[in-house]
Enzyme design. Sequence first.
Site, PDB file in Angstrom:
ATOM      1  N   LYS A   1       0.865  -1.171  -0.071  1.00  0.00           N
ATOM      2  CA  LYS A   1       0.021   0.282   0.023  1.00  0.00           C
ATOM      3  C   LYS A   1       0.684   0.952  -0.035  1.00  0.00           C
ATOM      4  O   LYS A   1       0.918   2.418   0.855  1.00  0.00           O
ATOM      5  CB  LYS A   1      -0.685  -0.136   1.155  1.00  0.00           C
ATOM      6  CG  LYS A   1      -1.381  -1.218   1.250  1.00  0.00           C
ATOM      7  CD  LYS A   1      -3.295  -0.745  -0.238  1.00  0.00           C
ATOM      8  CE  LYS A   1      -3.817   0.091   0.613  1.00  0.00           C
ATOM      9  NZ  LYS A   1      -4.421   1.381  -0.004  1.00  0.00           N
TER      10      LYS A   1
ATOM     11  N   ASP B   1      -0.759 -12.952   4.660  1.00  0.00           N
ATOM     12  CA  ASP B   1      -1.927 -13.746   5.489  1.00  0.00           C
ATOM     13  C   ASP B   1      -3.404 -13.683   4.526  1.00  0.00           C
ATOM     14  O   ASP B   1      -3.015 -14.908   4.237  1.00  0.00           O
ATOM     15  CB  ASP B   1      -2.003 -13.472   7.212  1.00  0.00           C
ATOM     16  CG  ASP B   1      -2.406 -14.030   7.482  1.00  0.00           C
ATOM     17  OD1 ASP B   1      -2.885 -15.250   7.178  1.00  0.00           O
ATOM     18  OD2 ASP B   1      -2.197 -13.673   8.942  1.00  0.00           O
TER      19      ASP B   1
ATOM     20  N   ASP C   1      -4.635  -3.815  -1.582  1.00  0.00           N
ATOM     21  CA  ASP C   1      -6.473  -3.737  -2.148  1.00  0.00           C
ATOM     22  C   ASP C   1      -6.887  -4.566  -3.839  1.00  0.00           C
ATOM     23  O   ASP C   1      -7.602  -5.314  -3.355  1.00  0.00           O
ATOM     24  CB  ASP C   1      -7.275  -3.014  -1.425  1.00  0.00           C
ATOM     25  CG  ASP C   1      -6.468  -1.304  -1.918  1.00  0.00           C
ATOM     26  OD1 ASP C   1      -5.846  -1.741  -2.330  1.00  0.00           O
ATOM     27  OD2 ASP C   1      -7.174  -0.659  -2.110  1.00  0.00           O
TER      28      ASP C   1
ATOM     29  N   ASP D   1      -4.823 -16.860   1.880  1.00  0.00           N
ATOM     30  CA  ASP D   1      -6.072 -17.792   2.020  1.00  0.00           C
ATOM     31  C   ASP D   1      -6.749 -17.275   0.664  1.00  0.00           C
ATOM     32  O   ASP D   1      -7.582 -17.945   0.581  1.00  0.00           O
ATOM     33  CB  ASP D   1      -6.086 -17.575   3.637  1.00  0.00           C
ATOM     34  CG  ASP D   1      -6.220 -17.764   4.931  1.00  0.00           C
ATOM     35  OD1 ASP D   1      -4.608 -18.406   4.217  1.00  0.00           O
ATOM     36  OD2 ASP D   1      -7.050 -17.656   5.871  1.00  0.00           O
TER      37      ASP D   1
END
Length: 370
Positions: free
Chosen positions: A194, A251, A227, A255
């Site tokens: 980011k 993380d 994002d 997933d």
Amino acid sequence: MPSAKTLLMLPGDGIGPEVMAEVRRVIEWMDRRRHVSFDIAEGLVGGCAYDVCGEAVSDQTMADAMKADAVLLGAVGGPKWDKVPFDKRPEAGLLRLRKDMDLFANLRPAVVFDALAEASTLKLDVIKGLDIMIVRELTGGVYFGEPRGIETLPDGTRRGVNTQVYTTPEIQRVARVAFELARKRANRLVSAEKANVMESGLLWREEVQKLHDAEFPDVQLTHMYADNCAMQLVRNPKQFDVIVTDNLFGDVLSDEASMATGSLGMLPSASLGAADAKGRRRAMYEPVHGSAPDIAGKGIANPLATLLSFAMMLRYSFDMAEDANLIEQAVKNVLNGGLRTADIMQKGKARVSTTVMGESIVKELDKLAA
Ligand code: NAD
């Protein structure tokens, strides 16, 4: 040429020993048919280690792990150890292994097997043939940064603090692993951060770019906000080859990507440390799933995530791509043949036990190697 490679097996708790037994079966096959022998040690980690020595991993097991060419772990944990002090919990064993071995690069592939593509919640054409690799920084960032804590302010309200912090070497060493992986795959790397709102993200972007320009100009590098990366992973995941990102974003993104594939019982992982002078890296391989206490001892666990972790070990620790490919192909063929453990069961397919799945993989390996 026959060669001995040292391997530490840590089956752990719950279904760990059940799925690890199927890896043993494949190792025996390799010894017999491929003339590859492993020098295998076995140790305790997790709740089973706590029961024996009062710690989730003993100093002796740690010493064995530091010496081994690679560690293969099953899973740790279970309700039996819920009341054990925090620093002795089964998970503490896993954390100590990762920390003491300095395993800073976590590799999580997300591969969709054709036979299981319909198990994904995403549309078939979006995920069919998906094969991406997420490289997550594992030992730095906001999960470890100081200061951290919860404090009570003078007005009685509370404040929680965590600190995102990265240095040049921390960024470059994980990016180097990702660039090297990209070179062995489709040669494309997306770096996610980011940089628009975080200084640590801006540093990440600049350091990855610098490393690219200095050492990996041949790899196609794209920077992407994390994002947007999350969104692109469900919109069009096949645009990615390798993604590298920090601990927190990794993380979440790993997933997210793995769920495109549909099943926890199919997901392998690798965690790598720094390379020594000979290019050897400390490494630990493990399935993404946990110890599944709800099905432990029933003989129905899916051993494929652990077998695929073993295949990753062959590829990344032992440079045995041909053998890794054989195992991965055997998994594909067995699934195409219609065999399923309970967790990946589909209508019209044959439900098999952990053992039968392992035996079927070995039969398939026999055919492939004939
Ligand atoms: P889990 O991954 O163990 O199980 C989640 C669900 O998936 C369960 O219904 C389980 O039966 C099923 N499942 C998982 N692996 C499977 C397999 N190979 N074959 C068939 N079904 C499978 O997660 P959980 O239930 O949240 O955690 C159980 C224990 O495992 C806890 O103690 C947790 O702390 C621990 N855990 C350990 C690890 C690890 O060792 N790396 C990772 C996650 C959780």
